[in-house]
Design an enzyme around this catalytic site. Structure first.
Site, PDB file in Angstrom:
ATOM      1  N   GLU A 146       4.916  -6.889   1.493  1.00 42.33           N
ATOM      2  CA  GLU A 146       4.929  -7.416   0.122  1.00 42.33           C
ATOM      3  C   GLU A 146       4.690  -6.291  -0.883  1.00 42.33           C
ATOM      4  O   GLU A 146       3.666  -6.246  -1.542  1.00 42.33           O
ATOM      5  CB  GLU A 146       3.883  -8.521  -0.024  1.00 42.33           C
ATOM      6  CG  GLU A 146       2.580  -8.143   0.619  1.00 42.33           C
ATOM      7  CD  GLU A 146       1.624  -9.293   0.812  1.00 42.33           C
ATOM      8  OE1 GLU A 146       2.081 -10.366   1.237  1.00 42.33           O
ATOM      9  OE2 GLU A 146       0.432  -9.094   0.535  1.00 42.33           O
ATOM     10  N   PRO A 147       5.664  -5.405  -1.009  1.00 40.08           N
ATOM     11  CA  PRO A 147       5.503  -4.281  -1.931  1.00 40.08           C
ATOM     12  C   PRO A 147       5.749  -4.661  -3.382  1.00 40.08           C
ATOM     13  O   PRO A 147       6.619  -5.474  -3.684  1.00 40.08           O
ATOM     14  CB  PRO A 147       6.576  -3.294  -1.457  1.00 40.08           C
ATOM     15  CG  PRO A 147       7.614  -4.142  -0.813  1.00 40.08           C
ATOM     16  CD  PRO A 147       6.961  -5.391  -0.318  1.00 40.08           C
ATOM     17  N   GLY A 148       4.963  -4.084  -4.258  1.00 41.56           N
ATOM     18  CA  GLY A 148       5.192  -4.236  -5.694  1.00 41.56           C
ATOM     19  C   GLY A 148       5.605  -2.887  -6.241  1.00 41.56           C
ATOM     20  O   GLY A 148       6.770  -2.619  -6.527  1.00 41.56           O
ATOM     21  N   CYS A 186      -7.571   1.150 -32.598  1.00 35.93           N
ATOM     22  CA  CYS A 186      -8.790   1.637 -33.218  1.00 35.93           C
ATOM     23  C   CYS A 186      -9.899   1.838 -32.181  1.00 35.93           C
ATOM     24  O   CYS A 186     -10.991   1.275 -32.287  1.00 35.93           O
ATOM     25  CB  CYS A 186      -9.212   0.693 -34.331  1.00 35.93           C
ATOM     26  SG  CYS A 186      -7.905   0.547 -35.546  1.00 35.93           S
ATOM     27  N   GLU A 187      -9.582   2.554 -31.158  1.00 34.82           N
ATOM     28  CA  GLU A 187     -10.508   2.983 -30.111  1.00 34.82           C
ATOM     29  C   GLU A 187      -9.841   4.197 -29.492  1.00 34.82           C
ATOM     30  O   GLU A 187      -8.680   4.456 -29.743  1.00 34.82           O
ATOM     31  CB  GLU A 187     -10.630   1.912 -29.004  1.00 34.82           C
ATOM     32  CG  GLU A 187     -11.373   0.677 -29.419  1.00 34.82           C
ATOM     33  CD  GLU A 187     -11.463  -0.326 -28.290  1.00 34.82           C
ATOM     34  OE1 GLU A 187     -11.723   0.082 -27.145  1.00 34.82           O
ATOM     35  OE2 GLU A 187     -11.275  -1.512 -28.564  1.00 34.82           O
ATOM     36  N   TYR A 209      -7.145   2.997 -15.334  1.00 35.78           N
ATOM     37  CA  TYR A 209      -7.248   3.597 -13.994  1.00 35.78           C
ATOM     38  C   TYR A 209      -7.191   5.115 -14.021  1.00 35.78           C
ATOM     39  O   TYR A 209      -7.125   5.746 -12.978  1.00 35.78           O
ATOM     40  CB  TYR A 209      -6.075   3.133 -13.111  1.00 35.78           C
ATOM     41  CG  TYR A 209      -5.941   1.670 -12.915  1.00 35.78           C
ATOM     42  CD1 TYR A 209      -7.009   0.906 -12.443  1.00 35.78           C
ATOM     43  CD2 TYR A 209      -4.726   1.033 -13.155  1.00 35.78           C
ATOM     44  CE1 TYR A 209      -6.866  -0.449 -12.242  1.00 35.78           C
ATOM     45  CE2 TYR A 209      -4.578  -0.321 -12.944  1.00 35.78           C
ATOM     46  CZ  TYR A 209      -5.647  -1.060 -12.492  1.00 35.78           C
ATOM     47  OH  TYR A 209      -5.500  -2.396 -12.282  1.00 35.78           O
ATOM     48  N   TYR A 236       2.880  -2.729 -13.044  1.00 41.84           N
ATOM     49  CA  TYR A 236       1.574  -2.932 -13.675  1.00 41.84           C
ATOM     50  C   TYR A 236       1.511  -2.330 -15.071  1.00 41.84           C
ATOM     51  O   TYR A 236       0.484  -1.784 -15.479  1.00 41.84           O
ATOM     52  CB  TYR A 236       0.442  -2.366 -12.777  1.00 41.84           C
ATOM     53  CG  TYR A 236       0.533  -2.896 -11.377  1.00 41.84           C
ATOM     54  CD1 TYR A 236       0.232  -4.236 -11.120  1.00 41.84           C
ATOM     55  CD2 TYR A 236       0.977  -2.108 -10.323  1.00 41.84           C
ATOM     56  CE1 TYR A 236       0.357  -4.761  -9.854  1.00 41.84           C
ATOM     57  CE2 TYR A 236       1.107  -2.618  -9.046  1.00 41.84           C
ATOM     58  CZ  TYR A 236       0.800  -3.946  -8.816  1.00 41.84           C
ATOM     59  OH  TYR A 236       0.930  -4.471  -7.558  1.00 41.84           O
ATOM     60  N   ARG A 261      -2.573   1.467 -18.133  1.00 43.70           N
ATOM     61  CA  ARG A 261      -2.961   2.134 -16.886  1.00 43.70           C
ATOM     62  C   ARG A 261      -3.650   3.498 -17.085  1.00 43.70           C
ATOM     63  O   ARG A 261      -4.621   3.777 -16.393  1.00 43.70           O
ATOM     64  CB  ARG A 261      -1.743   2.282 -15.953  1.00 43.70           C
ATOM     65  CG  ARG A 261      -1.203   0.948 -15.469  1.00 43.70           C
ATOM     66  CD  ARG A 261      -0.094   1.098 -14.447  1.00 43.70           C
ATOM     67  NE  ARG A 261      -0.628   1.364 -13.124  1.00 43.70           N
ATOM     68  CZ  ARG A 261      -0.634   2.534 -12.525  1.00 43.70           C
ATOM     69  NH1 ARG A 261      -0.116   3.583 -13.111  1.00 43.70           N
ATOM     70  NH2 ARG A 261      -1.144   2.668 -11.332  1.00 43.70           N
ATOM     71  N   GLY A 280       0.819  -1.201   0.000  1.00 46.13           N
ATOM     72  CA  GLY A 280       0.000   0.000   0.000  1.00 46.13           C
ATOM     73  C   GLY A 280       0.850   1.247   0.000  1.00 46.13           C
ATOM     74  O   GLY A 280       0.366   2.345   0.226  1.00 46.13           O
TER      75      GLY A 280
HETATM   76  C1  PLP Z   1      -0.824  -6.587  -5.576  1.00 50.20           C
HETATM   77  C2  PLP Z   1      -0.527  -7.002  -4.233  1.00 50.20           C
HETATM   78  C3  PLP Z   1       0.526  -6.411  -3.524  1.00 50.20           C
HETATM   79  C4  PLP Z   1       1.372  -5.296  -4.068  1.00 50.20           C
HETATM   80  O1  PLP Z   1       0.721  -4.073  -4.070  1.00 50.20           O
HETATM   81  P1  PLP Z   1       1.499  -2.745  -4.496  1.00 50.20           P
HETATM   82  O2  PLP Z   1       0.487  -1.688  -4.389  1.00 50.20           O
HETATM   83  O3  PLP Z   1       1.992  -2.929  -5.875  1.00 50.20           O
HETATM   84  O4  PLP Z   1       2.606  -2.567  -3.549  1.00 50.20           O
HETATM   85  C5  PLP Z   1       0.778  -6.868  -2.267  1.00 50.20           C
HETATM   86  N1  PLP Z   1       0.048  -7.863  -1.711  1.00 50.20           N
HETATM   87  C6  PLP Z   1      -0.963  -8.450  -2.364  1.00 50.20           C
HETATM   88  C7  PLP Z   1      -1.720  -9.540  -1.723  1.00 50.20           C
HETATM   89  C8  PLP Z   1      -1.292  -8.046  -3.636  1.00 50.20           C
HETATM   90  O5  PLP Z   1      -2.307  -8.628  -4.268  1.00 50.20           O
END
Ligand code: PLP
Length: 407
Positions: free
Chosen positions: A259-261, A328-329, A302, A356, A298, A218
């Site tokens: 668990e950061p992405g 074509c949109e 979004y 993403y 994105r 988050g």
């Molecule tokens: C997608 C996801 C994340 C990563 O979220 P970010 O906003 O990219 O940091 C972490 N945990 C879970 C379970 C997710 O589905």
């Protein structure tokens, strides 16, 4: 990595491409680690759905990261990249019991987010420890597409259902080894995050045999100038203090997991595309690029803002452009953007294209998915080739039709 390095890559690439700066990924990883350096057992599991190229996974592994996965296939990719099953956590939503069983049997840590699955899994496999994902019912940010901890969210087991969880645990004699929450991608306010953490702590106290508490992710990163970003250092200081108190109350030092992405990879990425045409209409100047939402969805999906810069003419006079694609949109990347003067053939870079972006690319309009490069130690390394026509044909099967053709 400089803008001229990016331009150089674009000029030698076969088409639109993604470039990731390894040193930025490392910088973000270290920032998170340092922010929580006061925690004895810290575990960072990179959420690989953000960017799942196997070389990127391997790079994160070399930094000491674990892996957060949401599908059986992501687990397979993680294993392929060299992660051991113990360093992978599986946090899916709404997948079948069969898929969870398959992954559990590989030795991967399972995270369960529904009562029904918990009961079925616990009944069949009381000996396999599982983590539970709770929904603390905290509204994080305003975007309900990416805010997943609020009351009507499909994610997690409601904290109001913990008595039911405890009954399932008692009946099945299963072992809950972790509690988890993931409130979404838009934590603007640390106090909100800490409030949700309190709920996770009080949930944790109801389970006697935990090894870890997982705070999900988050963390917000800036997409444009002036954007609020999560102050990770302040969060680190406050949460570390609170976590230590919690461990005292709990009676044991547990592992603190994240668990950061987006936080790790968003800012490391650039999407590069050439301009096919500059088109002046009565009200707008369009810059039409050699790409579309098949490569970067994105902005359309979004309404996300990605800063756009002209790499070819960085010093040019700034003008207003609406940057669109070739699909074509309607596929608008950015409306009414101030960009250094664009000529046909110029290369534009889209910032924050690490998370993403490539993972959401498709073959719509029968276009190839782009190449990917990792900028590592002063050099661009090709880490995925652009697709070819053979790739588009690969799984298609041609039927031999027997219709009569009129002469
Ligand atoms: C997608 C996801 C994340 C990563 O979220 P970010 O906003 O990219 O940091 C972490 N945990 C879970 C379970 C997710 O589905």
């Amino acid at each position: 990595m400089t803008h001229s390095d990016l331009l150089n890559i674009a000029q030698n690439a076969p088409g639109p491409s993604y470039v990731y700066d390894a040193s930025k990924i490392k910088h973000q990883y270290n920032r998170l680690e340092n922010a929580f350096s006061g925690v004895k057992k810290l575990k960072i599991n990179y959420a690989c759905k953000a960017l799942s190229n196997i070389s990127v996974l391997k790079f994160l592994k070399s930094l000491g990261s674990g892996l957060d996965t949401v599908s059986h296939q992501e687990v397979l990719l993680g294993l392929e990249a060299g992660f051991t099953p113990e360093n992978i956590i599986f946090t899916p939503n709404g997948v079948s019991l069969e898929e969870i069983e398959t992954v559990a049997k590989m030795g991967v840590q399972i995270n369960i987010d529904s009562l029904s699955i918990l009961e079925q899994f616990g009944t069949k496999y009381p000996k396999i420890p599982v983590c539970i994902r709770i929904n603390p019912h905290v509204m994080a940010g305003g975007n309900s597409n990416i805010s997943v901890g609020h009351i009507d969210s499909k994610f997690g087991i409601s904290i109001h259902q913990i008595p039911h969880v405890l009954r399932i645990v008692e009946n099945t004699k299963m072992h809950i080894n972790g509690v988890h929450m993931h409130t979404g991608s838009d934590i603007l306010d640390i106090e909100v995050f800490l409030h949700a953490s309190e709920i996770l702590f009080s949930t944790a106290l109801q389970f006697k045999d935990l090894s870890f508490v997982d705070f999900g992710s988050g963390f917000k990163v800036p997409y444009r100038e002036g954007d609020i970003e999560t102050n990770i250092e302040e969060l680190g200081e406050k949460l570390t203090k609170r976590f230590k108190e919690f461990c005292k109350t709990y009676g044991r030092t547990l592992e603190l997991a994240f668990e950061p992405g987006k936080f790790l990879v968003s800012e490391a990425g650039y999407f590069l595309s050439k301009v096919n045409a500059v088109k002046q209409t009565t009200s707008t100047v369009f810059a039409q690029i050699d790409s579309g939402f098949n490569h970067l969805i994105r902005p359309m999906l979004y309404n996300s803002f990605h800063q756009i810069i002209n790499l070819t003419n960085p010093e040019g006079r700034e003008r207003f452009y609406t940057v669109v694609g070739y699909i074509c949109e309607t596929d608008t990347f950015g409306s009414n953007r101030k960009i250094a003067e664009i000529s046909e053939g110029d290369v534009l870079a889209f910032k924050n294209a690490g998370a993403y972006c490539m993972t959401m690319a498709s073959n719509y309009n029968s276009r190839y998915r782009p190449a990917e490069y990792l900028w590592y130690q002063g050099e661009a390394h090709l880490i995925r080739k652009q697709e070819t026509f053979e790739d588009l044909m690969q799984n298609q099967i041609l039927i031999d039709f027997k219709e009569k053709v009129e002469a």
